[in-house]
Design an enzyme around this catalytic site. Structure first.
Site, PDB file in Angstrom:
ATOM      1  N   HIS A  47       0.841  -1.208   0.000  1.00 18.32           N
ATOM      2  CA  HIS A  47       0.000   0.000   0.000  1.00 18.32           C
ATOM      3  C   HIS A  47       0.872   1.252   0.000  1.00 18.32           C
ATOM      4  O   HIS A  47       0.608   2.204  -0.744  1.00 18.32           O
ATOM      5  CB  HIS A  47      -0.923  -0.038   1.225  1.00 18.32           C
ATOM      6  CG  HIS A  47      -1.928   1.048   1.271  1.00 18.32           C
ATOM      7  ND1 HIS A  47      -1.876   2.060   2.209  1.00 18.32           N
ATOM      8  CD2 HIS A  47      -3.021   1.292   0.512  1.00 18.32           C
ATOM      9  CE1 HIS A  47      -2.906   2.867   2.015  1.00 18.32           C
ATOM     10  NE2 HIS A  47      -3.618   2.427   0.993  1.00 18.32           N
ATOM     11  N   ASP A  89      -6.227   1.781  -1.969  1.00 25.04           N
ATOM     12  CA  ASP A  89      -6.913   1.459  -0.717  1.00 25.04           C
ATOM     13  C   ASP A  89      -7.726   0.173  -0.847  1.00 25.04           C
ATOM     14  O   ASP A  89      -7.742  -0.663   0.063  1.00 25.04           O
ATOM     15  CB  ASP A  89      -7.810   2.615  -0.285  1.00 25.04           C
ATOM     16  CG  ASP A  89      -7.032   3.838   0.181  1.00 25.04           C
ATOM     17  OD1 ASP A  89      -5.782   3.788   0.241  1.00 25.04           O
ATOM     18  OD2 ASP A  89      -7.681   4.858   0.492  1.00 25.04           O
TER      19      ASP A  89
END
Length: 122
Positions: A47, A89
């Protein structure tokens, strides 16, 4: 933004994003260094790398829109940045869900001092 990301995490995992992921391992939360401790921590590493590719975007504050279709997250309308942040996300939230079985309480509130190994490349 972090608000949408938190909502996605809650929806995907059933866990409170602040108490469960804000300081997990070496990469979940602010900053990151060393070798990811497990698959959940690796979700955060990936991420971070995803956000790192978004030059000119503000992932923590840009608000984006998403909805669900047949239970799946679909990133909706918005600017290029908003859509890309949403995709980063989304991937992390799904990764967290897929690794719930190996989530370890011992890595919650893990001190970054335990993250001294060389960091992997994105």
């Amino acid at each position: 933004s972090l608000l949408e990301f938190g909502r996605m995490i809650k929806e995907e995992t059933g866990k409170n994003p602040l108490s469960s992921y804000i300081s997990y391992g070496c990469y979940c939360g602010w900053g990151g260094q060393g070798e990811p401790k497990d698959d959940t921590d690796r979700c955060c590493f990936v991420h971070d790398c995803c956000y790192g590719k978004l030059w000119g975007c503000s992932p923590k504050t840009d608000i984006y829109f998403y909805f669900r279709k047949n239970g799946a997250i679909v990133c909706g309308r918005g600017t290029w940045c908003e859509k890309q942040i949403c995709e980063c996300d989304k991937a992390a939230a799904i990764c967290f869900r897929e690794n719930l079985a190996t989530y370890k309480e011992e890595y919650h509130s893990y001190g970054k001092s335990g993250c001294t190994e060389k960091s992997p490349k994105c």
